[in-house]
Design a protein around this motif. Sequence first.
Motif, PDB file in Angstrom:
ATOM      1  N   PRO A   1       0.802  -1.237   0.000  1.00 16.02           N
ATOM      2  CA  PRO A   1       0.000   0.000   0.000  1.00 16.02           C
ATOM      3  C   PRO A   1       0.830   1.281   0.000  1.00 16.02           C
ATOM      4  O   PRO A   1       0.337   2.340  -0.408  1.00 16.02           O
ATOM      5  N   VAL A   2       2.074   1.199   0.398  1.00 14.85           N
ATOM      6  CA  VAL A   2       2.945   2.383   0.390  1.00 14.85           C
ATOM      7  C   VAL A   2       3.120   2.904  -1.033  1.00 14.85           C
ATOM      8  O   VAL A   2       3.189   4.110  -1.253  1.00 14.85           O
ATOM      9  N   VAL A   3       3.167   1.987  -2.003  1.00 18.46           N
ATOM     10  CA  VAL A   3       3.336   2.383  -3.403  1.00 18.46           C
ATOM     11  C   VAL A   3       2.021   2.307  -4.182  1.00 18.46           C
ATOM     12  O   VAL A   3       2.019   2.350  -5.410  1.00 18.46           O
ATOM     13  N   GLY A   4       0.896   2.149  -3.484  1.00 17.44           N
ATOM     14  CA  GLY A   4      -0.409   2.184  -4.125  1.00 17.44           C
ATOM     15  C   GLY A   4      -0.936   0.855  -4.627  1.00 17.44           C
ATOM     16  O   GLY A   4      -1.882   0.826  -5.409  1.00 17.44           O
TER      17      GLY A   4
END
Length: 78
Positions: free
Chosen positions: A36-39
């Motif tokens: 989720p940090v990079v979507g």
Amino acid sequence: MSDDRPWPVWKLALLIYPFAAGAVAINLFMLSLMAPVVGLDTLNPLTALKLSVVLGVPAAWAAGRWARHLMDEADEGT
């Protein structure tokens, strides 16, 4: 009667496969928790387990080659 032939890599890989596949599953799931940090979406643990069945094969082969190398080094030292 003693059999001094070394274990081939494929036998070592077959023996190591359950452990390698388990390690791949855990690492895939943990890596997906950072997605989720990079979507990206996270992986379901069951999906990570299914992927590890396939990705565990090259991991087990690499671990088998490494173990065979260590065994050969140990035999040379005797």
